[in-house]
Design an enzyme around this catalytic site. Structure first.
Site, short mmCIF file in Angstrom:
data_model
loop_
_atom_site.label_atom_id
_atom_site.label_comp_id
_atom_site.label_asym_id
_atom_site.label_seq_id
_atom_site.Cartn_x
_atom_site.Cartn_y
_atom_site.Cartn_z
N LYS A 44 -7.28 -87.11 91.14
CA LYS A 44 -5.85 -87.22 91.49
C LYS A 44 -5.17 -86.09 90.75
O LYS A 44 -5.21 -86.03 89.51
CB LYS A 44 -5.34 -88.57 91.00
CG LYS A 44 -3.84 -88.76 90.87
CD LYS A 44 -3.61 -90.09 90.17
CE LYS A 44 -2.21 -90.64 90.16
NZ LYS A 44 -1.14 -89.76 89.79
P1 FBP Z 1 4.20 -90.79 90.50
O1 FBP Z 1 3.83 -90.78 91.97
O2 FBP Z 1 5.41 -91.62 90.25
O3 FBP Z 1 4.29 -89.39 89.97
O4 FBP Z 1 3.01 -91.53 89.76
C1 FBP Z 1 1.84 -90.86 89.43
C2 FBP Z 1 1.66 -90.83 87.94
O5 FBP Z 1 0.47 -90.18 87.57
C3 FBP Z 1 1.67 -92.19 87.28
O6 FBP Z 1 0.42 -92.80 87.41
C4 FBP Z 1 2.09 -91.86 85.90
O7 FBP Z 1 2.72 -92.90 85.27
C5 FBP Z 1 3.04 -90.74 86.11
O8 FBP Z 1 2.71 -90.12 87.33
C6 FBP Z 1 2.97 -89.72 85.01
O9 FBP Z 1 3.92 -88.75 85.23
P2 FBP Z 1 4.26 -87.67 84.13
O10 FBP Z 1 3.05 -87.52 83.27
O11 FBP Z 1 4.59 -86.45 84.91
O12 FBP Z 1 5.41 -88.18 83.36
#
Ligand code: FBP
Length: 268
Positions: A186
């Site tokens: 991912k």
């Molecule tokens: P989103 O689709 O809201 O970006 O979620 C994906 C994700 O990886 C979450 O699993 C995680 O909490 C978040 O994004 C982390 O985002 P960042 O590290 O950019 O704050």
């Protein structure tokens, strides 16, 4: 022909539950830990309400922390595969320590509750890359015994990462993720179908796009999802673009249409 090992069969079975015909729209919901209350409106602040909506929307799988998975098991069990996120960091930490994820859950607990996968983040390029990669390698090794697929949140981050979406950087992070045993990647979108295709083609495992902050126009996000699918991506793992949308179920279902049926977002 020699038989597959039991855990090898288990991994295939679980992967096929998550990636239906090789594709998936996964709902990411670890934000209560990673970001805190600022991500949620009052109506979406109770995780049970959000998980209920995610199940109703028909997501292929849901990624949760161990505690929320436990507190919502009656909603998802037998209805949708769960991936337990085993690492995290809170946004309460001092800024210079936020580039380090640590262990918040265990493979055996995920297996015990019937999870179909586990996930962990590595911030490639961060000062703590070594500890996170080592933790990830341990998770892979533990998961192998139980036939659990492991998804990596491959996020380039750190003083030398100028652009997290740069094709070379994402390719490197994806390749490094394969090198330490990830079954599913991912990672960030690279800005175009062509560049994302080159990322997808450079690794032998499925690549899903990480959602990111909510886009102002929901169609814009759907167009990115379409680009990912046109590039040969295996789907998306999305959180904020769905749970911060007023129309949770409608947005989720539109994403599923694009992922599984290749629908043109401008015709939805
Ligand atoms: P989103 O689709 O809201 O970006 O979620 C994906 C994700 O990886 C979450 O699993 C995680 O909490 C978040 O994004 C982390 O985002 P960042 O590290 O950019 O704050």
């Amino acid at each position: 022909m020699p038989w597959d090992s039991c855990s090898g069969i288990g991994k295939k079975v679980r992967l096929s539950r998550i990636l239906k015909s090789g594709k998936a729209a996964v709902f990411a919901f670890d934000h209560g830990f990673e970001h805190g209350p600022s991500d949620f409106t009052p109506e979406r602040s109770n995780p049970r309400k959000v998980v209920e909506l995610a199940v109703e929307s028909g997501f292929d799988a849901i990624m949760l922390t161990r505690g929320v998975a436990q507190a919502t098991a009656d909603l998802w069990a037998g209805r949708v595969p769960v991936i337990v996120k085993l690492t995290g960091k809170t946004s309460l930490r001092p800024p210079d320590m936020q580039m380090q994820q640590y262990r918040i859950g265990f493979v055996e607990d995920a297996v015990a509750m019937g999870a179909d996968g586990v996930a962990a983040t590595v911030y490639w390029g961060a000062p703590g890359e070594d500890a996170m990669a080592e933790e990830f390698a341990a998770i892979v090794s533990e998961s192998e015994r139980f036939g659990l697929p492991v998804m990596i949140l491959a996020y380039p981050r750190g003083p030398s990462i100028i652009d997290r979406h740069d094709e070379y950087i994402i390719k490197y992070a994806s390749r490094a993720s394969v090198e330490i045993g990830a079954d599913i990647i991912k990672t960030h979108y690279t800005g175009s179908t062509e560049s994302f295709r080159r990322v997808v083609e450079s690794v032998p495992v499925p690549v899903l796009m990480s959602g990111g902050a909510k886009t102002e126009d929901p169609k814009e996000f759907l167009r990115i999802v379409k680009s990912v699918m046109d590039a040969g991506g295996a789907g998306v793992v999305v959180g904020r673009n769905v749970f911060q949308s007023q129309d949770f179920v409608g947005t989720a279902r539109a994403i599923l249409e694009v992922v599984h049926k290749g629908m043109d977002p401008d015709r939805l």
